[in-house]
Design a protein around this motif. Sequence first.
Motif, PDB file in Angstrom:
ATOM      1  N   ARG A  70      62.465  83.378 -18.387  1.00 34.45           N
ATOM      2  CA  ARG A  70      62.378  84.500 -19.323  1.00 34.45           C
ATOM      3  C   ARG A  70      63.606  85.400 -19.295  1.00 34.45           C
ATOM      4  NH1 ARG A  70      56.226  86.911 -19.574  1.00 34.45           N
ATOM      5  NH2 ARG A  70      55.296  85.124 -20.644  1.00 34.45           N
ATOM      6  N   ALA A  71      64.348  85.355 -18.214  1.00 34.31           N
ATOM      7  CA  ALA A  71      65.528  86.209 -18.083  1.00 34.31           C
ATOM      8  C   ALA A  71      66.820  85.503 -18.459  1.00 34.31           C
ATOM      9  CB  ALA A  71      65.637  86.724 -16.651  1.00 34.31           C
ATOM     10  N   THR A  72      66.724  84.237 -18.915  1.00 38.71           N
ATOM     11  CA  THR A  72      67.936  83.450 -19.157  1.00 38.71           C
ATOM     12  C   THR A  72      67.917  82.824 -20.552  1.00 38.71           C
ATOM     13  OG1 THR A  72      66.866  81.549 -18.078  1.00 38.71           O
ATOM     14  CG2 THR A  72      68.253  82.960 -16.706  1.00 38.71           C
ATOM     15  N   PRO A  73      67.946  83.636 -21.600  1.00 39.34           N
ATOM     16  CA  PRO A  73      67.812  83.102 -22.956  1.00 39.34           C
ATOM     17  C   PRO A  73      68.905  82.124 -23.352  1.00 39.34           C
ATOM     18  CG  PRO A  73      68.475  85.413 -22.998  1.00 39.34           C
ATOM     19  CD  PRO A  73      68.079  85.108 -21.591  1.00 39.34           C
ATOM     20  N   ALA A  74      70.143  82.371 -22.922  1.00 39.11           N
ATOM     21  CA  ALA A  74      71.217  81.444 -23.284  1.00 39.11           C
ATOM     22  C   ALA A  74      71.013  80.085 -22.612  1.00 39.11           C
ATOM     23  CB  ALA A  74      72.568  82.029 -22.894  1.00 39.11           C
ATOM     24  N   ALA A  75      70.570  80.107 -21.360  1.00 41.20           N
ATOM     25  CA  ALA A  75      70.289  78.855 -20.657  1.00 41.20           C
ATOM     26  C   ALA A  75      69.139  78.111 -21.319  1.00 41.20           C
ATOM     27  CB  ALA A  75      69.962  79.139 -19.192  1.00 41.20           C
ATOM     28  N   VAL A  76      68.095  78.839 -21.690  1.00 36.42           N
ATOM     29  CA  VAL A  76      66.950  78.220 -22.362  1.00 36.42           C
ATOM     30  C   VAL A  76      67.374  77.596 -23.682  1.00 36.42           C
ATOM     31  CG1 VAL A  76      64.739  78.711 -23.493  1.00 36.42           C
ATOM     32  CG2 VAL A  76      65.222  79.666 -21.236  1.00 36.42           C
ATOM     33  N   ALA A  77      68.234  78.277 -24.420  1.00 37.72           N
ATOM     34  CA  ALA A  77      68.698  77.736 -25.705  1.00 37.72           C
ATOM     35  C   ALA A  77      69.462  76.430 -25.503  1.00 37.72           C
ATOM     36  CB  ALA A  77      69.570  78.762 -26.412  1.00 37.72           C
ATOM     37  N   ALA A  78      70.369  76.406 -24.506  1.00 41.48           N
ATOM     38  CA  ALA A  78      71.144  75.199 -24.240  1.00 41.48           C
ATOM     39  C   ALA A  78      70.244  74.052 -23.784  1.00 41.48           C
ATOM     40  CB  ALA A  78      72.210  75.484 -23.189  1.00 41.48           C
ATOM     41  N   LEU A  79      69.307  74.348 -22.882  1.00 43.46           N
ATOM     42  CA  LEU A  79      68.410  73.305 -22.379  1.00 43.46           C
ATOM     43  C   LEU A  79      67.450  72.827 -23.461  1.00 43.46           C
ATOM     44  CD1 LEU A  79      67.668  74.816 -18.862  1.00 43.46           C
ATOM     45  CD2 LEU A  79      69.004  72.753 -19.351  1.00 43.46           C
ATOM     46  N   SER A  80      67.028  73.732 -24.331  1.00 47.33           N
ATOM     47  CA  SER A  80      66.140  73.334 -25.427  1.00 47.33           C
ATOM     48  C   SER A  80      66.847  72.363 -26.367  1.00 47.33           C
ATOM     49  CB  SER A  80      65.677  74.575 -26.199  1.00 47.33           C
ATOM     50  OG  SER A  80      64.870  75.404 -25.383  1.00 47.33           O
ATOM     51  N   ARG A  81      68.133  72.615 -26.616  1.00 49.96           N
ATOM     52  CA  ARG A  81      68.899  71.672 -27.449  1.00 49.96           C
ATOM     53  C   ARG A  81      69.042  70.329 -26.752  1.00 49.96           C
ATOM     54  NH1 ARG A  81      72.065  76.432 -28.326  1.00 49.96           N
ATOM     55  NH2 ARG A  81      73.535  75.759 -26.696  1.00 49.96           N
ATOM     56  N   ALA A  82      69.348  70.360 -25.455  1.00 50.74           N
ATOM     57  CA  ALA A  82      69.566  69.112 -24.716  1.00 50.74           C
ATOM     58  C   ALA A  82      68.297  68.296 -24.557  1.00 50.74           C
ATOM     59  CB  ALA A  82      70.157  69.422 -23.340  1.00 50.74           C
ATOM     60  N   LEU A  83      67.165  68.991 -24.379  1.00 53.37           N
ATOM     61  CA  LEU A  83      65.897  68.307 -24.103  1.00 53.37           C
ATOM     62  C   LEU A  83      65.038  68.123 -25.347  1.00 53.37           C
ATOM     63  CD1 LEU A  83      65.016  70.273 -20.843  1.00 53.37           C
ATOM     64  CD2 LEU A  83      65.729  67.877 -20.963  1.00 53.37           C
ATOM     65  N   GLY A  84      65.371  68.825 -26.412  1.00 45.62           N
ATOM     66  CA  GLY A  84      64.551  68.756 -27.625  1.00 45.62           C
ATOM     67  C   GLY A  84      63.184  69.367 -27.416  1.00 45.62           C
ATOM     68  N   ALA A  85      63.125  70.463 -26.651  1.00 49.06           N
ATOM     69  CA  ALA A  85      61.843  71.114 -26.339  1.00 49.06           C
ATOM     70  C   ALA A  85      62.064  72.603 -26.169  1.00 49.06           C
ATOM     71  CB  ALA A  85      61.234  70.525 -25.074  1.00 49.06           C
ATOM     72  N   GLY A  86      61.105  73.401 -26.600  1.00 50.26           N
ATOM     73  CA  GLY A  86      61.244  74.846 -26.530  1.00 50.26           C
ATOM     74  C   GLY A  86      60.996  75.449 -25.171  1.00 50.26           C
ATOM     75  N   ASN A  87      60.279  74.731 -24.306  1.00 54.37           N
ATOM     76  CA  ASN A  87      59.993  75.210 -22.951  1.00 54.37           C
ATOM     77  C   ASN A  87      60.623  74.219 -21.969  1.00 54.37           C
ATOM     78  OD1 ASN A  87      58.948  75.877 -20.436  1.00 54.37           O
ATOM     79  ND2 ASN A  87      56.844  76.164 -21.163  1.00 54.37           N
ATOM     80  N   PRO A  88      61.888  74.440 -21.596  1.00 52.48           N
ATOM     81  CA  PRO A  88      62.583  73.458 -20.752  1.00 52.48           C
ATOM     82  C   PRO A  88      61.901  73.185 -19.419  1.00 52.48           C
ATOM     83  CG  PRO A  88      64.144  75.004 -21.707  1.00 52.48           C
ATOM     84  CD  PRO A  88      62.776  75.539 -22.013  1.00 52.48           C
ATOM     85  N   ALA A  89      61.325  74.212 -18.804  1.00 51.61           N
ATOM     86  CA  ALA A  89      60.673  74.002 -17.508  1.00 51.61           C
ATOM     87  C   ALA A  89      59.527  72.999 -17.639  1.00 51.61           C
ATOM     88  CB  ALA A  89      60.167  75.332 -16.949  1.00 51.61           C
ATOM     89  N   ARG A  90      58.694  73.197 -18.649  1.00 47.16           N
ATOM     90  CA  ARG A  90      57.579  72.268 -18.856  1.00 47.16           C
ATOM     91  C   ARG A  90      58.092  70.890 -19.279  1.00 47.16           C
ATOM     92  NH1 ARG A  90      51.856  72.226 -19.138  1.00 47.16           N
ATOM     93  NH2 ARG A  90      51.368  70.021 -19.360  1.00 47.16           N
ATOM     94  N   ALA A  91      59.164  70.856 -20.081  1.00 39.86           N
ATOM     95  CA  ALA A  91      59.713  69.573 -20.521  1.00 39.86           C
ATOM     96  C   ALA A  91      60.217  68.751 -19.342  1.00 39.86           C
ATOM     97  CB  ALA A  91      60.840  69.805 -21.525  1.00 39.86           C
ATOM     98  N   LEU A  92      60.855  69.401 -18.372  1.00 48.30           N
ATOM     99  CA  LEU A  92      61.344  68.672 -17.201  1.00 48.30           C
ATOM    100  C   LEU A  92      60.194  68.202 -16.320  1.00 48.30           C
ATOM    101  CD1 LEU A  92      64.462  70.850 -16.312  1.00 48.30           C
ATOM    102  CD2 LEU A  92      64.465  68.475 -17.117  1.00 48.30           C
ATOM    103  N   TRP A  93      59.142  69.004 -16.214  1.00 52.66           N
ATOM    104  CA  TRP A  93      57.961  68.594 -15.450  1.00 52.66           C
ATOM    105  C   TRP A  93      57.294  67.394 -16.119  1.00 52.66           C
ATOM    106  CZ3 TRP A  93      52.564  68.486 -16.022  1.00 52.66           C
ATOM    107  CH2 TRP A  93      51.813  68.418 -14.828  1.00 52.66           C
ATOM    108  N   ASP A  94      57.166  67.457 -17.439  1.00 57.04           N
ATOM    109  CA  ASP A  94      56.580  66.337 -18.185  1.00 57.04           C
ATOM    110  C   ASP A  94      57.436  65.080 -18.033  1.00 57.04           C
ATOM    111  OD1 ASP A  94      54.448  67.860 -19.091  1.00 57.04           O
ATOM    112  OD2 ASP A  94      55.387  68.334 -21.016  1.00 57.04           O
ATOM    113  N   LEU A  95      58.764  65.235 -18.134  1.00 59.01           N
ATOM    114  CA  LEU A  95      59.657  64.083 -18.028  1.00 59.01           C
ATOM    115  C   LEU A  95      59.525  63.421 -16.663  1.00 59.01           C
ATOM    116  CD1 LEU A  95      61.966  62.353 -19.207  1.00 59.01           C
ATOM    117  CD2 LEU A  95      63.579  64.011 -18.240  1.00 59.01           C
ATOM    118  N   ALA A  96      59.469  64.220 -15.604  1.00 59.31           N
ATOM    119  CA  ALA A  96      59.308  63.651 -14.260  1.00 59.31           C
ATOM    120  C   ALA A  96      58.037  62.819 -14.184  1.00 59.31           C
ATOM    121  CB  ALA A  96      59.293  64.767 -13.216  1.00 59.31           C
ATOM    122  N   GLY A  97      56.959  63.323 -14.765  1.00 60.92           N
ATOM    123  CA  GLY A  97      55.706  62.571 -14.762  1.00 60.92           C
ATOM    124  C   GLY A  97      55.807  61.275 -15.542  1.00 60.92           C
ATOM    125  N   GLU A  98      56.448  61.350 -16.714  1.00 63.17           N
ATOM    126  CA  GLU A  98      56.602  60.149 -17.551  1.00 63.17           C
ATOM    127  C   GLU A  98      57.437  59.080 -16.850  1.00 63.17           C
ATOM    128  OE1 GLU A  98      58.349  61.793 -21.014  1.00 63.17           O
ATOM    129  OE2 GLU A  98      56.561  62.953 -21.564  1.00 63.17           O
TER     130      GLU A  98
END
Length: 375
Positions: free
Chosen positions: A284-312
Amino acid sequence: MTAQSSGVAFADAFTTGFTYDALPMHVRFGPGVIAELGAELGRLGLGRALVLCSPEQEKTGELAAEALRGRAAGVLAQARMHVPIEVAHLARERAAALGADACVAVGGGSAIGLGKAVALEQGLPIVAVPTTYAGSEMTPVWGLTEGGRKRTGRDPRVLPVSVLYDPELTADLPIGMSVTSGLNAVAHAVESLYAPDSSPIVSMMAEEGVRAMTAALPAIVAAGSDRDARARALFGAWLCGACLGATTMSLHHKLCHALGGTLDLPHAPTHTAVLPHALAYNQRATPAAVAALSRALGAGNPARALWDLAGELGAPRSLAELGMAEADIARIAEQVVTSPYANPVPVTRDGVVRLLQAAWAGEPPAVGLAGEVVA
């Protein structure tokens, strides 16, 4: 660092200015470049190199010794996770006894870390031949474990003078290790995006590194022999490692250093399990980082996207399955808050305990600030 200033945005950086230290090293990338190892030592004016590797990589270490074409002083297949001080002493003594004037580190963070331990004390230059996606070869960061504590530091002497990236050497890397090693690299890029000394250069490398790695890993899981995917992952590891080499580490790395040094948890799987939760803590304190990661991961919540990816990808998502006892949470949290790394939000004991509890249980990451838990 405030939420407004965390994660360097391009427009702000160009207005206020920024700094970037380009790390001096020579890189060769391509299939079969290990055959040029002897020529690379000759180019550097080096005579005899001690080859360092882990016991599991001894065959590859012998291959490197052959490629040195008479410049090999010997092979020491004793590298271990977190670089125990006794192994560092052994490598230093062996290099001196053999009259080596360089080390060739073949493998992942364990082998390259051992080379750094030699360089730190004896000044021997390192030529790195990575066979995993750890990214250690791109950093002047060293680590040594003694008495259940892992010490880390930065010193230009430990930065490899040359790196040979040969995708063919990663073709036999087990799928599970490929995944966790790759997500370990992603962690380097993630933290660099909100580091206090980040820059537009680092941000571009981080975003592309995350994009390359997270695109390559599913292809590797589908077909481990996919050479294009292996090359893309190695390229992603290069970029992610360079980000770590150029910036300050934050909460994620502090947690992993404490967990690895104190509990001897496996390095890359620990990074994999912790990353989504550490990112959620800061998100929540890192909007620029979230924007970059959202573009790279194609997901609006990068933390959840990385958790989901690890599971997949079949990677471990809980510290419990890596061998951590729930009773260890309190002492690891205490160690982290006693000497925290730079972080965009305060590192509080309650916050770290909540983070570790979620990571220990393998729960989905909860986005919040400094201990606030938000579903």
